[in-house]
Design a protein around this motif. Structure first.
Motif: not given
Length: 193
Positions: A11-24, A147-161
């Motif tokens: 989770f930690g490795v994938i979350f940190l690797a995906e955070l700056p990626d295009k998914t967010a 980990g991937l879901w967490a990054v996606a959720g942050l991006g989606i909620l960030g869009g709403k905010t």
């Protein structure tokens, strides 16, 4: 046997690797326009497919030609930027109502975007490598998906905010410019190898 330690590490490795990626970025744009739960359902399903492919295929994904993957990703980013920049402005900056945008249409768009854009991505390859290293597909799969879901959720909620404070037109233009930059970077990597 499920290992919480392996799942937490993955989770930690994938979350940190995906955070700056295009998914967010993709989640942010979709979350700014559509109902968050619909977007998340599609994105989450696409990530499950990616994790399942990575677990099943293992290190085979690392054998995909890097240049080809980068070229396809670059072209997809160019197409996405063009769609954002050329989109006809209807003057409506409200988030589409669920009645106008069905669950299947919105979640399907999120699913397809992530399915195509993330194929052969670093986190998919990392998931395959971690599955091979730990020989624990269930723990690795759960950790990677969360980990991937967490990054996606942050991006989606960030869009709403973000929509509360910044006009959609500006968000769209900035996202298009970021996509153009990512397209240039991906095409450069494909050319240089």
């Amino acid at each position: 046997m499920f290992s919480f330690t392996v799942a937490a590490l993955v989770f930690g490795v994938i979350f940190l690797a995906e955070l700056p990626d295009k998914t967010a970025l993709a989640g942010l744009m979709l979350g700014a326009r559509y109902r968050a739960s619909y977007v998340f359902a599609g994105v989450a399903a696409a990530f499950l497919v990616h994790v399942a492919l990575a677990i099943a295929a293992g290190s085979v994904l690392t054998l995909l030609p890097h240049r080809l993957v980068q070229a396809v990703v670059g072209v997809l980013f160019l197409a996405g930027a063009a769609m954002l920049l050329l989109k006809k402005d209807d003057g409506d900056e409200e988030i589409a109502k669920p009645a106008d945008q069905s669950f299947w249409k919105v979640s399907g768009a999120g699913f397809m975007l992530i399915l195509v854009a993330e194929f052969g991505d670093l986190t998919q390859i990392m998931t395959a490598n971690l599955a091979a290293r730990y020989d624990d597909p269930l723990s690795v799969g759960v950790g990677a998906a969360l980990g991937l879901w967490a990054v996606a959720g942050l991006g989606i909620l960030g869009g709403k905010t973000l929509m509360r404070y910044v006009p959609l037109k500006l968000i769209t233009k900035v996202a298009a410019l970021v996509m153009l930059a990512l397209a240039g970077f991906s095409l450069y990597e494909a050319a240089v190898g």
